[in-house]
Design a protein around this motif. Structure first.
Motif, short mmCIF file in Angstrom:
data_model
loop_
_atom_site.label_atom_id
_atom_site.label_comp_id
_atom_site.label_asym_id
_atom_site.label_seq_id
_atom_site.Cartn_x
_atom_site.Cartn_y
_atom_site.Cartn_z
N HIS A 299 31.98 -62.66 20.34
CA HIS A 299 31.05 -61.87 21.15
C HIS A 299 31.68 -60.55 21.55
O HIS A 299 32.87 -60.49 21.92
N SER A 300 30.90 -59.50 21.51
CA SER A 300 31.40 -58.14 21.74
C SER A 300 31.50 -57.75 23.22
O SER A 300 31.74 -56.59 23.54
N TYR A 301 31.33 -58.70 24.10
CA TYR A 301 31.45 -58.41 25.53
C TYR A 301 32.85 -57.89 25.89
O TYR A 301 33.85 -58.32 25.31
N PHE A 302 32.89 -57.00 26.88
CA PHE A 302 34.14 -56.59 27.53
C PHE A 302 35.14 -55.90 26.60
O PHE A 302 36.32 -55.79 26.92
N THR A 303 34.69 -55.44 25.45
CA THR A 303 35.60 -54.73 24.52
C THR A 303 35.01 -53.38 24.12
O THR A 303 35.28 -52.88 23.04
N GLU A 304 34.20 -52.80 25.03
CA GLU A 304 33.54 -51.53 24.74
C GLU A 304 33.55 -50.63 25.97
O GLU A 304 32.62 -49.87 26.20
N GLY A 305 34.65 -50.75 26.77
CA GLY A 305 34.74 -49.96 27.99
C GLY A 305 34.87 -48.47 27.74
O GLY A 305 34.46 -47.65 28.56
N ASN A 306 35.45 -48.11 26.59
CA ASN A 306 35.54 -46.72 26.17
C ASN A 306 35.61 -46.70 24.65
O ASN A 306 35.77 -47.75 24.00
N GLY A 339 30.62 -50.98 30.64
CA GLY A 339 30.90 -49.91 29.68
C GLY A 339 29.68 -49.06 29.39
O GLY A 339 29.80 -47.86 29.10
N PHE A 340 28.51 -49.67 29.47
CA PHE A 340 27.28 -48.94 29.16
C PHE A 340 27.02 -47.78 30.12
O PHE A 340 26.26 -46.87 29.81
N LYS A 341 27.66 -47.82 31.29
CA LYS A 341 27.48 -46.74 32.26
C LYS A 341 28.21 -45.47 31.83
O LYS A 341 27.89 -44.38 32.33
N GLU A 342 29.19 -45.62 30.95
CA GLU A 342 29.94 -44.48 30.39
C GLU A 342 30.43 -43.52 31.48
O GLU A 342 30.31 -42.30 31.37
N GLY A 343 30.97 -44.12 32.53
CA GLY A 343 31.56 -43.32 33.59
C GLY A 343 30.58 -42.80 34.63
O GLY A 343 31.00 -42.16 35.61
N GLN A 344 29.29 -43.05 34.44
CA GLN A 344 28.29 -42.57 35.37
C GLN A 344 28.09 -43.57 36.51
O GLN A 344 28.12 -44.78 36.30
N LYS A 345 27.89 -43.07 37.72
CA LYS A 345 27.67 -43.94 38.86
C LYS A 345 26.19 -44.15 39.16
O LYS A 345 25.83 -45.02 39.95
N THR A 346 25.36 -43.35 38.54
CA THR A 346 23.92 -43.47 38.76
C THR A 346 23.32 -44.49 37.79
O THR A 346 23.97 -44.94 36.84
N ASP A 347 22.07 -44.85 38.04
CA ASP A 347 21.36 -45.77 37.15
C ASP A 347 21.24 -45.15 35.76
O ASP A 347 21.18 -43.93 35.60
N ARG A 348 21.20 -46.01 34.76
CA ARG A 348 21.07 -45.56 33.38
C ARG A 348 19.64 -45.82 32.91
O ARG A 348 19.06 -46.88 33.15
N THR A 349 19.09 -44.85 32.22
CA THR A 349 17.73 -44.99 31.72
C THR A 349 17.68 -46.00 30.58
O THR A 349 18.71 -46.40 30.01
N PHE A 356 23.58 -46.78 23.89
CA PHE A 356 24.88 -47.45 23.98
C PHE A 356 24.87 -48.72 23.14
O PHE A 356 25.83 -49.02 22.42
N LEU A 357 23.77 -49.47 23.20
CA LEU A 357 23.62 -50.65 22.35
C LEU A 357 23.75 -50.27 20.89
O LEU A 357 24.45 -50.96 20.11
N SER A 358 23.11 -49.19 20.47
CA SER A 358 23.17 -48.78 19.07
C SER A 358 24.59 -48.42 18.66
O SER A 358 25.00 -48.68 17.52
N LYS A 359 25.36 -47.85 19.58
CA LYS A 359 26.75 -47.50 19.27
C LYS A 359 27.60 -48.76 19.05
O LYS A 359 28.44 -48.80 18.14
N VAL A 360 27.36 -49.78 19.85
CA VAL A 360 28.10 -51.04 19.67
C VAL A 360 27.72 -51.70 18.35
O VAL A 360 28.58 -52.15 17.59
N ILE A 361 26.42 -51.75 18.06
CA ILE A 361 25.98 -52.32 16.77
C ILE A 361 26.61 -51.55 15.62
O ILE A 361 27.16 -52.15 14.68
N HIS A 362 26.52 -50.23 15.69
CA HIS A 362 27.07 -49.38 14.64
C HIS A 362 28.55 -49.67 14.42
O HIS A 362 29.01 -49.83 13.27
N THR A 363 29.31 -49.76 15.50
CA THR A 363 30.76 -49.95 15.38
C THR A 363 31.09 -51.35 14.88
O THR A 363 32.01 -51.53 14.06
#
Length: 524
Positions: A299-306, A339-349, A356-363
């Motif tokens: 499972h790809s959890y917790f390995t996409e922090g950056n 990791g999906f927040k990509e350093g942002q503290k605000t809500d993500r659309t 972000f999901l597409s980037k994980v799938i792609h990688t």
């Protein structure tokens, strides 16, 4: 006067932003037909927990539309896909916590699951009615791969009589004398579904064995059990023997590692699992068992922090998988970590989450060389517009969960860019992105992957992760195929633009990729 000044600066900013959105060069996506990578087996999702309430109680029109969104391969009269055509569906074999009610210790009644096994040892195949509804729909729509998985052995066989651990010892909750019983239970379930027309291509007996799954009574989130490598070896061998006795054709897939790095590294008794299970000199070697798939699942959890972690983890995994001559499945992922927040503290659309999901799938596909990719979870309660991290379809259920509403999220359509068009048997081709600019060789915000089938149909998935539109041109190298027809399917942040089709010129094949968008480009 102040109003005029404000309007002046607004116009200046809008003009600047408009200019900034214009591409400054063409990026050439070079697809090399001679450089063939892995063959794709399936792209799918799971219907855990919430399938029971939806499939058993919700009105027919609603649950049928949910199934259509997940499984349909059809399009409307304008070519708009009616669904994302998943090619794999994961079916949860429950442990019996639903029958226990509040005594199960699982606080959310919706996450308790039935078991086909009765307390007297007989079987009741009318159980898991809601789960079976979606299994039936997956079959009806022609989903290519069906997978059965278990989070916990039946409560009759656990040490504490519960579907989760109450002590933190990282040992399996399965009784020491119940390995054959558990293996026989999974075999009986698999055989029954075979007999009624549902063939499980794969059966997964353990889930995320690295986690302790221990909770205080009435504080558990779900069914679960840890497993050591020794215990996984024992249940895998017992299940293999039972499958052989029953003459089943299903394959066993393990170990559904909670993080990808446990597959090749880590410490503790559930680590280095590629080496432990597929190293021929290992005491836990299972590569010679007839019913074991030569595949490692994680499972790809917790390995996409950056981005560095995302890339290095999957490169290391791919290198190890290649060394041991097996395949890798990414068998469960949602944006569980931050990791999906990509350093942002605000809500993500919704589009931020989907990209972000597409980037994980792609990688996972292009660096990890995954031959299968499966999302968790198909549907859960939550918002469809913000922080859509856990699901493809957002549920707005009634309190008793016997009715409610639902909304497809951008995650659904983003996954559809892969699942709808990258079908089992397709081969991934090497791609390289270059520009005509002397100042840069590629744009890091453009992520591309290409796939071809046996007839030469070319599918290219292009993700524009940046905030600037990109002009791209696909160059097909080392192929004799003459492509005449082309279609692009586009998803943007616009609520109405989801897998939106448009005909394109296959000869020219130059396209504008809007900022923060994903396109799947198909050449026949």
């Amino acid at each position: 006067m102040k109003t005029s000044i404000v309007l002046f600066f607004v116009c200046i900013i809008q003009t600047f932003n408009g200019l900034a959105q214009q591409p400054d060069s063409v990026i050439y996506i070079k697809v090399d037909f001679k450089k063939k990578m892995q063959v794709i087996e399936n792209i799918g999702s799971s219907g855990c927990w919430f399938s029971e309430g939806i499939g058993k109680y919700w009105p027919t029109e609603k649950k049928e539309r949910i199934a259509e969104l997940l499984f349909s391969k059809q399009s409307d009269e304008n070519g708009q896909p009616l669904g994302i055509a998943l090619s794999a569906w994961r079916f949860n074999i429950g442990a019996g916590t639903l029958e226990q009610g509040d005594k199960s210790g699982i606080k959310d009644f919706r996450k308790r699951s039935d078991s086909f096994l009765n307390s007297d040892g007989t079987y009741d195949w009318t159980k898991q009615e809601g789960y079976r509804f979606f299994l039936q729909k997956a079959k009806d729509y022609g989903v290519e791969t069906l997978i059965a998985f278990s989070n916990s052995p039946p409560v009759q066989y656990t040490k504490n009589g519960l579907g989760f651990k109450t002590e933190k010892d990282y040992q399996s909750n399965l009784k020491a004398d119940s390995y054959i019983d558990y293996a026989r239970f999974l075999t009986n379930v698999t055989k029954h579904f075979d007999e009624v027309g549902f063939h499980f291509d794969y059966v997964s007996p353990v889930n995320e064995p690295q986690w302790d799954w221990s909770r205080k009574y009435m504080e558990a989130d779900q069914e679960g059990s840890p497993w050591t490598n020794d215990e996984i070896f024992k249940i895998t061998k017992a299940l293999n023997d039972q499958f052989e006795t029953a003459k089943l054709k299903s394959k066993i897939i393990i170990p559904e590692a909670g993080m990808l790095n446990y597959l090749y590294n880590g410490s503790g008794k559930a680590s280095n699992q590629i080496q432990q299970f597929f190293g021929q000199k290992s005491q836990f070697y299972i590569g010679n068992l007839k019913h074991v798939s030569k595949t490692i699942a994680g499972h790809s959890y917790f390995t996409e922090g950056n981005n560095d972690e995302l890339l290095s983890t999957r490169q290391h995994l791919a290198d190890t998988v290649k060394k041991y001559n097996i395949h890798f499945w990414q068998s469960e992922y949602s944006m569980l970590a931050d990791g999906f927040k990509e350093g942002q503290k605000t809500d993500r659309t919704a589009m931020d989450c989907a990209l972000f999901l597409s980037k994980v799938i792609h990688t996972d596909l292009t660096v990890g060389n995954a031959t299968a990719w499966q999302f968790w979870n198909a549907y859960e309660p939550g918002s469809a517009t913000m922080n859509t991290r856990y699901y493809l379809i957002a549920l707005q259920p009634d309190p008793d969960f016997k009715n409610g509403n639902f909304t497809p999220t951008k995650n659904l359509w983003i996954l559809g860019h892969f699942s709808r068009f990258v079908k089992p048997g397709m081969t991934r081709l090497s791609t390289e992105n270059k520009t005509d600019s002397k100042t840069r060789s590629k744009d890091k915000n453009l992520l591309t992957a290409a796939f071809v089938d046996g007839a030469g149909k070319l599918v290219t998935v292009a993700i524009n992760y940046g905030y600037v539109a990109q002009q791209v041109k696909i160059e097909r190298m080392n192929t004799l195929h003459a492509y005449k027809k082309g279609t692009r399917y586009l998803t943007t942040s616009d609520e109405q633009v989801n897998l939106q089709p448009e005909k394109i010129d296959a000869l020219n094949s130059q396209l504008l990729l809007p900022a923060r968008s994903i396109s799947t480009i198909i050449f026949e």
